[in-house]
Design a protein around this motif. Sequence first.
Motif, PDB file in Angstrom:
ATOM      1  N   GLU A  66       1.400  12.277  34.907  1.00  0.00           N
ATOM      2  CA  GLU A  66       1.929  12.889  36.131  1.00  0.00           C
ATOM      3  C   GLU A  66       0.838  12.845  37.200  1.00  0.00           C
ATOM      4  N   PRO A  67       1.197  12.409  38.434  1.00  0.00           N
ATOM      5  CA  PRO A  67       0.131  12.209  39.438  1.00  0.00           C
ATOM      6  C   PRO A  67      -0.361  13.504  40.093  1.00  0.00           C
ATOM      7  N   THR A  68      -0.540  14.529  39.299  1.00  0.00           N
ATOM      8  CA  THR A  68      -1.027  15.787  39.854  1.00  0.00           C
ATOM      9  C   THR A  68      -2.560  15.769  39.821  1.00  0.00           C
ATOM     10  N   PRO A  69      -3.213  16.218  40.895  1.00  0.00           N
ATOM     11  CA  PRO A  69      -4.673  16.060  41.001  1.00  0.00           C
ATOM     12  C   PRO A  69      -5.435  16.569  39.776  1.00  0.00           C
ATOM     13  N   ALA A  70      -5.010  17.674  39.195  1.00  0.00           N
ATOM     14  CA  ALA A  70      -5.724  18.227  38.043  1.00  0.00           C
ATOM     15  C   ALA A  70      -5.794  17.216  36.900  1.00  0.00           C
ATOM     16  N   LEU A  71      -4.815  16.313  36.814  1.00  0.00           N
ATOM     17  CA  LEU A  71      -4.816  15.320  35.739  1.00  0.00           C
ATOM     18  C   LEU A  71      -5.430  14.001  36.196  1.00  0.00           C
ATOM     19  N   THR A  72      -5.094  13.562  37.422  1.00  0.00           N
ATOM     20  CA  THR A  72      -5.616  12.264  37.866  1.00  0.00           C
ATOM     21  C   THR A  72      -7.129  12.315  38.052  1.00  0.00           C
ATOM     22  N   ALA A  73      -7.688  13.504  38.291  1.00  0.00           N
ATOM     23  CA  ALA A  73      -9.130  13.624  38.500  1.00  0.00           C
ATOM     24  C   ALA A  73      -9.925  13.426  37.208  1.00  0.00           C
ATOM     25  N   LEU A  74      -9.238  13.429  36.061  1.00  0.00           N
ATOM     26  CA  LEU A  74      -9.962  13.332  34.788  1.00  0.00           C
ATOM     27  C   LEU A  74     -10.382  11.893  34.509  1.00  0.00           C
ATOM     28  N   ASP A  75     -11.322  11.739  33.603  1.00  0.00           N
ATOM     29  CA  ASP A  75     -11.831  10.406  33.261  1.00  0.00           C
ATOM     30  C   ASP A  75     -10.961   9.789  32.170  1.00  0.00           C
ATOM     31  N   TRP A  76     -10.167   8.803  32.549  1.00  0.00           N
ATOM     32  CA  TRP A  76      -9.192   8.216  31.622  1.00  0.00           C
ATOM     33  C   TRP A  76      -9.673   6.900  31.009  1.00  0.00           C
ATOM     34  N   THR A  77     -10.987   6.632  31.118  1.00  0.00           N
ATOM     35  CA  THR A  77     -11.532   5.393  30.577  1.00  0.00           C
ATOM     36  C   THR A  77     -11.088   5.202  29.130  1.00  0.00           C
TER      37      THR A  77
END
Lengths: 477, 215
Positions: free
Chosen positions: B92-103
Amino acid sequence: MSAPEASVQVSFKNRAKTALADRTLKIAIDRTTGTAEAKRAVAVAAFPEFQDARARGRAIKDHVIAHLDHYLEQFERNATASGAKVHWASDDAEARAIITRICLDAKAKLVTRSKSMLGEEIGLPHALADAGIERVETDLAEHIIQLAGEAPSHIVWPAMHRTREQVAELFKIAHHPPPAADDPATMVQSARRELRAKFLGADIGISGSNFLVADTGATCTVTNEGNAELTTTPPRIHIVTAGIEKIVPTTAHALSLLRLLVRSATGGELTQYTTFHCGPKRPGDADGPEEMHIVLVDNGRTRMLANEFREMLRCIRCGACMNHCVVYRQIGGHAYGGTYPGPMGSVLTPVLNGLAGSRDLPNACTMNGRCAEVCPVEIPIPTLLRAWRIRSWRERLEPGSLRAGIGIWAVLARRPGLYRLASRIGVRAIRLFGKGGWIARLPLAGGWTAHRDLPRPTGRTFMDQYRAQQADKGDRP
Amino acid sequence: MTARDRILSAIRAALPQERPAPDAIAAEAKALLADPDTSRPRLVAEGLVDAFILKAEAIGTTIDRVGGMEAVPDAVRRYLSGYGLSLSLAVEPTPALTALDWTGLDTGTTLAPDQPAALGKALWGIAESGSMIVHSGADTPILLSFLPLHHIVVLQESDILSHLEDYAAQLAERPHPRNAILITGPSGTTDIEGSYVRGAHGPGFLHVILVASTD
Ligand code: SF4
C-alpha cells in the motif's frame, strides 16, 4: 411480488408435505441449523451481558422507529452531501424500475450482486433478467442457488437446503474447470476462481445494507466472504437497496446492534468484513465507484408502522428465529412460499403478499415461543402471528367448515352448562374410537391422527373430576 | 406526490402528532449508548495488546510481534518464506510503509493477478474483537485488502483501542472516508452445509505484524 398471490395459500400444505417426505432436505437442514443453534448458544454463553445488550438493541430500534421520518431525512441529507444519490420507492415495482433505469442508462451489461434479502423481496433478479442484464451473484450461497435456478431458503444461508453432494453436481457443470473434489474447501476454491473475473469486469455492483447511518449518510454491509467489497469497489456504479427500517442514529448504534446480529446469526462475534460505504470515490481516492445510488424502499413498512405489526420493524434479519423453529426445521424455507421463511417470514409474507394468500403461514405455528426467546431485538413473534390469526378470522378468510365448527364451539363456550354436557357426551363418544390408551383414527381429526395417535380420554371431563375432588375436600373436616 | 412524500407522510400519519425537537431526539439517541459496559463483552485479558492478540488468534489471524517499524520488511520476508512464496508483494503506497527499506523484496503498489500477497497498514486495532480498521483514501486502495490470498497488515500496539465504541468515537472526529472497514479474521464461508472454509473471495490468510510502541 411477481408470484401470483394465491399460490402461497393453495399449496402451503402440499409444499410442506413434499418437504417432509424429502430425506435429503432434512439432512441438509439439520446440518446447518444444528450447527447454527449450537454456535449461537456458545456465543451467548460467552457474553453474560447479552440480555442487557438485547434490551439496548430493542430500545435503539424502537427509538428509530418512533422518529423514522426525522432519521430518514437526516440520512438523505448526509448521503446526498457525501455525493450519493438517494431514491425513494413506495413499493417493489417502483424499486425495480429505479434500479433497471440506472442500469440501462449506464448501458450496463454485467451486474454483480452481493446478497440482499431486500433485493429478493423486490424481485430484482427477475427485473434484471427482463432488462437483458447479466446478473452474477457473488455470495457463495447465492451463487449456488443462481446455478440451481432457485430462491433462497434461509435469510442467512440461502442455499442451506442443498447438501454438499448437490452443490458439487452444480459446480461440475457450471465451473470451468470443474472442482477436483466435492469437499467444501475444494468447491469454495473453485467458486473463488470462477467469480474473480466477474468481480473485475462488472459495470455495476448492487448490494443491500444492514444499517443506514443517519448522521453520516453511510450504508453498512456485513459479510464473511469479502464479496460485498469486491462487488462494490471495482464497478463504475454502486447501487444500494435498503428497507427504510434499517436506519440507525450513529455508527456507534450500528456497532452495538452488530454485536447482537452476528452472535444471533452465525454464533460468531463479528463478521469478517464490516464496511461502511459513504458516497462515491473521492477526488484522489485510489479506488471506488464513480457513482453511488441508494434506493430507500417502503414496500409495506409504513403500513406496519401504522398497524399491529409495528414491532416487526425491529427485525435485523439474523435468522435465529428460523434456526430455532421446530416447523422450519422440518420443512425448510421453500415450503413457506415467500421471500422470507420461518417465523419472521410468517409475519412478513402476509404484509408483502396479502393475508388471503398466506393465511396458512401464521396458522402453521406451534406457539412454542422459541423464536421470541432467541430474537435479539425481543420481537414477540407468536403474538404477531396470533394477530394475523385474529385478522384472518375478522376478514372471514377461513373455510366455511372451520368457521362453522368454531362458531358452534363459541356458542357452547358462552353457556357453561351446555358446554359441560357437550363435553361429557363428546368424551364418551371419542372413547369408542380408541383401543387401550390410544386412538389411531378419529373422524374429522385425520390431520392429527395421520401422524400420531391421540390419547384416549379417561371417561370423565376435567370439570366432572374437579367437582368430585372439591366435593371430597368439602367432606373433610 | 412523489414516493418520498408518500413515504414520509405515511410515517407522520402513523406517529403521534406532537413530536420532540431534533435536539431532544439526539439526546435520547445518546442516552441509549450510556453505560456501554453493561451490554458489551469484557476484554479477554487485562491489557489491550494481550486481549487483541488472544481475540485475533482465536479467529485464525496470525501475529508476529516486532520491535519497531524498521523491522517490518524482515517480518514480511519471514512470513512469505514460511509459506514458500516468492518474495514479491503489493505494498500500500502509504508513507509509513513506502519509507521502509525494501531491498531484496520485489514490491509494487498494484497486485498482479498471480501475486499472492499484499501489505497494508491498519489505522487501529480493536481489543474486544481482534478487528483491524482500514479507511479508503489516496494511499489506501481498498482492493489490496480483498484481492490477495495472503493479506499482511501492519498494526502499531499504541493504535489498539478497547471496544467498538472507541472506534466509532475516532471515526466521528474526522471526515468519513468513502469506505471504513473493520476486518475481523480471514475471509471465510459456512455456506456449504454450515462447515467453515477459509478464503472464500477475500484473503484466506490474515497476518498481523504488530509493532511495539517506541515510547
Ligand atoms: S425476527 Fe428476530 S430472530 Fe427472526 S430474523 Fe428478525 S431479528 Fe432475527
